[in-house]
Design a protein around this motif. Sequence first.
Motif, PDB file in Angstrom:
ATOM      1  N   ILE A  11      -0.649  -3.717   7.217  1.00 30.48           N
ATOM      2  CA  ILE A  11       0.561  -3.986   7.993  1.00 30.48           C
ATOM      3  C   ILE A  11       0.825  -5.486   8.018  1.00 30.48           C
ATOM      4  O   ILE A  11       0.137  -6.239   8.720  1.00 30.48           O
ATOM      5  N   VAL A  12       1.812  -5.910   7.240  1.00 33.96           N
ATOM      6  CA  VAL A  12       2.133  -7.341   7.128  1.00 33.96           C
ATOM      7  C   VAL A  12       3.637  -7.542   6.983  1.00 33.96           C
ATOM      8  O   VAL A  12       4.332  -6.712   6.411  1.00 33.96           O
ATOM      9  N   LYS A  13       4.108  -8.670   7.511  1.00 32.89           N
ATOM     10  CA  LYS A  13       5.526  -9.019   7.378  1.00 32.89           C
ATOM     11  C   LYS A  13       5.848  -9.459   5.950  1.00 32.89           C
ATOM     12  O   LYS A  13       6.847  -9.061   5.385  1.00 32.89           O
ATOM     13  N   ASP A  14       5.003 -10.319   5.394  1.00 32.70           N
ATOM     14  CA  ASP A  14       5.251 -10.903   4.080  1.00 32.70           C
ATOM     15  C   ASP A  14       4.087 -10.574   3.157  1.00 32.70           C
ATOM     16  O   ASP A  14       3.072 -11.261   3.142  1.00 32.70           O
ATOM     17  N   ILE A  15       4.240  -9.519   2.382  1.00 29.66           N
ATOM     18  CA  ILE A  15       3.151  -9.047   1.531  1.00 29.66           C
ATOM     19  C   ILE A  15       2.752 -10.083   0.476  1.00 29.66           C
ATOM     20  O   ILE A  15       1.592 -10.135   0.063  1.00 29.66           O
ATOM     21  N   ALA A  16       3.680 -10.939   0.062  1.00 31.77           N
ATOM     22  CA  ALA A  16       3.371 -11.966  -0.937  1.00 31.77           C
ATOM     23  C   ALA A  16       2.288 -12.922  -0.437  1.00 31.77           C
ATOM     24  O   ALA A  16       1.483 -13.424  -1.222  1.00 31.77           O
ATOM     25  N   GLN A  17       2.247 -13.167   0.866  1.00 31.26           N
ATOM     26  CA  GLN A  17       1.242 -14.055   1.458  1.00 31.26           C
ATOM     27  C   GLN A  17      -0.173 -13.489   1.263  1.00 31.26           C
ATOM     28  O   GLN A  17      -1.150 -14.214   1.304  1.00 31.26           O
ATOM     29  N   PHE A  18      -0.267 -12.200   1.028  1.00 32.81           N
ATOM     30  CA  PHE A  18      -1.553 -11.526   0.931  1.00 32.81           C
ATOM     31  C   PHE A  18      -1.870 -11.057  -0.490  1.00 32.81           C
ATOM     32  O   PHE A  18      -2.715 -10.196  -0.685  1.00 32.81           O
ATOM     33  N   SER A  19      -1.198 -11.629  -1.475  1.00 31.78           N
ATOM     34  CA  SER A  19      -1.369 -11.170  -2.858  1.00 31.78           C
ATOM     35  C   SER A  19      -2.803 -11.292  -3.352  1.00 31.78           C
ATOM     36  O   SER A  19      -3.290 -10.421  -4.063  1.00 31.78           O
ATOM     37  N   VAL A  20      -3.520 -12.336  -2.963  1.00 30.22           N
ATOM     38  CA  VAL A  20      -4.902 -12.515  -3.420  1.00 30.22           C
ATOM     39  C   VAL A  20      -5.814 -11.460  -2.779  1.00 30.22           C
ATOM     40  O   VAL A  20      -6.646 -10.849  -3.455  1.00 30.22           O
ATOM     41  N   LEU A  21      -5.639 -11.223  -1.483  1.00 32.50           N
ATOM     42  CA  LEU A  21      -6.420 -10.192  -0.799  1.00 32.50           C
ATOM     43  C   LEU A  21      -6.123  -8.821  -1.399  1.00 32.50           C
ATOM     44  O   LEU A  21      -7.027  -8.025  -1.667  1.00 32.50           O
ATOM     45  N   LEU A  22      -4.851  -8.546  -1.632  1.00 32.44           N
ATOM     46  CA  LEU A  22      -4.457  -7.271  -2.235  1.00 32.44           C
ATOM     47  C   LEU A  22      -5.083  -7.089  -3.608  1.00 32.44           C
ATOM     48  O   LEU A  22      -5.575  -6.014  -3.933  1.00 32.44           O
ATOM     49  N   ALA A  23      -5.082  -8.157  -4.404  1.00 32.61           N
ATOM     50  CA  ALA A  23      -5.688  -8.084  -5.733  1.00 32.61           C
ATOM     51  C   ALA A  23      -7.169  -7.750  -5.625  1.00 32.61           C
ATOM     52  O   ALA A  23      -7.696  -6.956  -6.416  1.00 32.61           O
ATOM     53  N   GLY A  24      -7.840  -8.324  -4.631  1.00 35.43           N
ATOM     54  CA  GLY A  24      -9.249  -8.033  -4.417  1.00 35.43           C
ATOM     55  C   GLY A  24      -9.495  -6.585  -4.044  1.00 35.43           C
ATOM     56  O   GLY A  24     -10.514  -6.002  -4.423  1.00 35.43           O
ATOM     57  N   LEU A  25      -8.581  -6.001  -3.312  1.00 36.52           N
ATOM     58  CA  LEU A  25      -8.715  -4.596  -2.922  1.00 36.52           C
ATOM     59  C   LEU A  25      -8.284  -3.658  -4.043  1.00 36.52           C
ATOM     60  O   LEU A  25      -8.891  -2.605  -4.253  1.00 36.52           O
ATOM     61  N   GLN A  26      -7.245  -4.051  -4.786  1.00 37.23           N
ATOM     62  CA  GLN A  26      -6.707  -3.174  -5.822  1.00 37.23           C
ATOM     63  C   GLN A  26      -7.625  -3.043  -7.038  1.00 37.23           C
ATOM     64  O   GLN A  26      -7.454  -2.131  -7.826  1.00 37.23           O
ATOM     65  N   CYS A  27      -8.607  -3.927  -7.169  1.00 35.64           N
ATOM     66  CA  CYS A  27      -9.532  -3.787  -8.302  1.00 35.64           C
ATOM     67  C   CYS A  27     -10.534  -2.655  -8.066  1.00 35.64           C
ATOM     68  O   CYS A  27     -11.340  -2.349  -8.920  1.00 35.64           O
ATOM     69  N   HIS A  28     -10.466  -2.031  -6.915  1.00 34.71           N
ATOM     70  CA  HIS A  28     -11.310  -0.871  -6.598  1.00 34.71           C
ATOM     71  C   HIS A  28     -10.436   0.379  -6.668  1.00 34.71           C
ATOM     72  O   HIS A  28      -9.627   0.623  -5.772  1.00 34.71           O
ATOM     73  N   PRO A  29     -10.572   1.189  -7.719  1.00 36.93           N
ATOM     74  CA  PRO A  29      -9.698   2.349  -7.889  1.00 36.93           C
ATOM     75  C   PRO A  29      -9.836   3.415  -6.799  1.00 36.93           C
ATOM     76  O   PRO A  29      -8.943   4.232  -6.631  1.00 36.93           O
ATOM     77  N   GLU A  30     -10.934   3.378  -6.052  1.00 36.90           N
ATOM     78  CA  GLU A  30     -11.131   4.387  -5.005  1.00 36.90           C
ATOM     79  C   GLU A  30     -10.393   4.035  -3.715  1.00 36.90           C
ATOM     80  O   GLU A  30     -10.447   4.780  -2.740  1.00 36.90           O
ATOM     81  N   ILE A  31      -9.701   2.902  -3.700  1.00 36.21           N
ATOM     82  CA  ILE A  31      -8.972   2.477  -2.510  1.00 36.21           C
ATOM     83  C   ILE A  31      -7.484   2.782  -2.673  1.00 36.21           C
ATOM     84  O   ILE A  31      -6.877   2.433  -3.677  1.00 36.21           O
ATOM     85  N   GLU A  32      -6.923   3.432  -1.672  1.00 29.15           N
ATOM     86  CA  GLU A  32      -5.468   3.667  -1.632  1.00 29.15           C
ATOM     87  C   GLU A  32      -4.884   2.728  -0.582  1.00 29.15           C
ATOM     88  O   GLU A  32      -5.282   2.760   0.578  1.00 29.15           O
ATOM     89  N   LEU A  33      -3.957   1.888  -1.002  1.00 29.04           N
ATOM     90  CA  LEU A  33      -3.300   0.953  -0.092  1.00 29.04           C
ATOM     91  C   LEU A  33      -1.963   1.516   0.357  1.00 29.04           C
ATOM     92  O   LEU A  33      -1.163   1.972  -0.450  1.00 29.04           O
ATOM     93  N   LEU A  34      -1.738   1.453   1.664  1.00 30.43           N
ATOM     94  CA  LEU A  34      -0.494   1.945   2.248  1.00 30.43           C
ATOM     95  C   LEU A  34       0.162   0.785   2.994  1.00 30.43           C
ATOM     96  O   LEU A  34      -0.142   0.542   4.161  1.00 30.43           O
TER      97      LEU A  34
END
Length: 141
Positions: A11-34
């Motif tokens: 839950i974030v206002k500006d998802i671009a601010q979290f692109s590095v964190l998201l990239a760290g989470l998205q490298c795990h295929p077992e994680i679904e981001l909502l």
Amino acid sequence: MERVFLRVLFIVKDIAQFSVLLAGLQCHPEIELLPVETGAAGLLLLKGKKIDLVIVDEQLGDMSGIAFVKQLVKINPLVNTAVVSALTAEEFHEATEGLGVLMQLPIEPREKDAETLLTTLEKIGALLQPVAPQSRKAAKP
């Protein structure tokens, strides 16, 4: 079809601010981001889905991150949460005491923060695993 083992509400206002964190989470295929942008949308999603982790920005479009967590615990007090905050560790602890917040994330979370968060979740998951009967017997002197 990939199996999802960890469903993360982001839950974030500006998802671009979290692109590095998201990239760290998205490298795990077992994680679904909502991802959602407001606390209200997050609360609605929490009522309809099993969520394992909620990552909340310091300030959302409709409320603060801590105000969101206060509402979240009324719906699901057992969900793991991480809150982005510029507060000092002591101030953060004071503001979130009793809310069961798993950890504080920095204003600009990095990939290492994603790994720290996932490692912490794994440790908690291991603690919550039931001990097999044979393991208990082996542990007795």
